[in-house]
Design a protein around this motif. Sequence first.
Motif, short mmCIF file in Angstrom:
data_model
loop_
_atom_site.label_atom_id
_atom_site.label_comp_id
_atom_site.label_asym_id
_atom_site.label_seq_id
_atom_site.Cartn_x
_atom_site.Cartn_y
_atom_site.Cartn_z
N ALA A 272 12.25 -83.84 -96.73
CA ALA A 272 10.35 -82.84 -96.43
C ALA A 272 10.13 -81.88 -97.42
CB ALA A 272 11.22 -83.33 -94.90
N ALA A 273 11.44 -81.15 -97.45
CA ALA A 273 10.89 -79.42 -97.85
C ALA A 273 9.72 -80.69 -98.78
CB ALA A 273 11.70 -79.07 -97.62
N ALA A 274 10.45 -80.19 -100.23
CA ALA A 274 9.86 -80.99 -101.47
C ALA A 274 8.67 -81.72 -100.86
CB ALA A 274 11.13 -81.69 -102.06
N ARG A 275 8.68 -82.95 -100.68
CA ARG A 275 7.00 -83.88 -100.39
C ARG A 275 6.59 -82.13 -99.69
NH1 ARG A 275 5.21 -85.12 -96.11
NH2 ARG A 275 7.06 -84.84 -95.13
N GLU A 276 6.37 -82.20 -99.06
CA GLU A 276 5.48 -80.74 -98.13
C GLU A 276 5.21 -79.66 -99.05
OE1 GLU A 276 4.25 -81.17 -94.99
OE2 GLU A 276 4.96 -82.57 -94.00
N THR A 277 6.21 -79.06 -100.18
CA THR A 277 5.43 -78.62 -100.75
C THR A 277 4.79 -79.28 -101.66
OG1 THR A 277 7.73 -76.97 -100.56
CG2 THR A 277 6.75 -76.74 -102.67
N GLU A 278 4.81 -80.16 -102.32
CA GLU A 278 3.78 -80.87 -103.37
C GLU A 278 2.38 -80.77 -102.48
OE1 GLU A 278 4.38 -84.72 -105.71
OE2 GLU A 278 5.73 -83.55 -105.71
N GLU A 279 2.88 -81.83 -100.89
CA GLU A 279 1.03 -81.94 -100.81
C GLU A 279 0.84 -80.87 -99.91
OE1 GLU A 279 3.15 -85.95 -98.02
OE2 GLU A 279 2.34 -83.79 -96.98
N GLU A 280 1.10 -79.23 -100.06
CA GLU A 280 0.18 -78.57 -99.90
C GLU A 280 0.23 -77.50 -100.22
OE1 GLU A 280 2.48 -76.80 -96.17
OE2 GLU A 280 2.59 -78.42 -94.89
N THR A 281 0.86 -77.41 -101.55
CA THR A 281 0.65 -76.90 -102.81
C THR A 281 0.72 -77.42 -104.19
OG1 THR A 281 2.77 -76.92 -103.18
CG2 THR A 281 2.19 -75.15 -101.40
N GLY A 282 0.33 -77.88 -104.58
CA GLY A 282 0.12 -79.00 -105.09
C GLY A 282 1.09 -78.79 -106.31
N TRP A 283 2.61 -78.10 -106.67
CA TRP A 283 4.08 -77.80 -106.77
C TRP A 283 4.55 -78.29 -106.60
CZ3 TRP A 283 4.09 -74.04 -110.73
CH2 TRP A 283 2.83 -72.93 -111.18
N ARG A 284 5.88 -78.92 -107.69
CA ARG A 284 7.19 -80.09 -107.28
C ARG A 284 7.82 -78.77 -107.33
NH1 ARG A 284 6.02 -84.83 -110.45
NH2 ARG A 284 5.16 -85.93 -108.16
N PRO A 285 8.66 -79.10 -106.27
CA PRO A 285 9.53 -78.61 -106.66
C PRO A 285 10.77 -79.29 -107.68
CG PRO A 285 9.22 -78.77 -103.91
CD PRO A 285 8.39 -79.12 -104.61
N LEU A 286 11.55 -78.56 -108.18
CA LEU A 286 12.53 -79.06 -109.10
C LEU A 286 14.03 -78.86 -108.38
CD1 LEU A 286 10.60 -78.57 -112.21
CD2 LEU A 286 10.53 -79.80 -111.43
N GLY A 287 15.24 -79.14 -109.16
CA GLY A 287 16.29 -78.61 -109.66
C GLY A 287 17.05 -79.15 -107.83
N GLU A 288 18.25 -78.67 -107.18
CA GLU A 288 18.43 -79.53 -106.69
C GLU A 288 18.45 -77.98 -104.92
OE1 GLU A 288 21.03 -82.14 -103.90
OE2 GLU A 288 20.13 -82.13 -106.33
N PRO A 289 17.65 -78.68 -104.18
CA PRO A 289 18.13 -78.03 -103.02
C PRO A 289 18.58 -77.17 -102.46
CG PRO A 289 17.67 -79.75 -101.81
CD PRO A 289 18.17 -79.99 -103.25
N GLN A 290 18.99 -76.26 -102.81
CA GLN A 290 20.07 -75.15 -101.60
C GLN A 290 19.74 -74.46 -100.17
OE1 GLN A 290 21.32 -71.09 -102.97
NE2 GLN A 290 22.15 -71.24 -101.12
#
Length: 185
Positions: free
Chosen positions: A93-111
């Motif tokens: 959800a943190a990754a999806r929300e980042t993409e939806e809200e900012t247009g940037w897709r987080p990469l790598g394994e979340p910590q």
Amino acid sequence: MVDDAEGVPRWHVYGERTLYDNPWVRLVQQEVEPPGGERFWHHVVRLRNVAVAVVMNADDQVLMLRRHRFVPNEVGWELPGGFPEDGESSAEAAARETEEETGWRPLGEPQLISEFHPIPGMVDAKHSVYLFRDAEYIGAPADKDEAGAVAWIPRREISAILRQGSAQGSGTLVGLLYVLAGTHR
């Protein structure tokens, strides 16, 4: 009252009744008895869990949003985040929300940085904050309801945002304090 394994006195919950319920918020009353106290009805607000993303880049910048929140009627800085959808983990959800809200897709394994309840005496709303160490730009933000200015904020400017009271939300505060502590490296 029965103490836990560490000797901490525990409250006893006798029951719960729902006063209001919808997909976003549930207001209940719990019949409780505190250690050494009298039984009474206590209001509890139950919210869905919240997932927040701290996205850092190689230039030691944090991906943030500057937007208006109508409840406090304030404009401020936030980290991207929101509610997990059915079957979705908090990290997803943190990754999806980042993409939806900012247009940037987080990469790598979340910590996982932290999991906490911002107001544990009255509000049940677990917050999970994740660190992502890179992101790729994929286009304009898709979620127009979460519209705001998207910016990469240098780490050295975070203290000023905090001093000015411009950071909105407890997940944002926890994430930014983690970055300031330097443990993200």
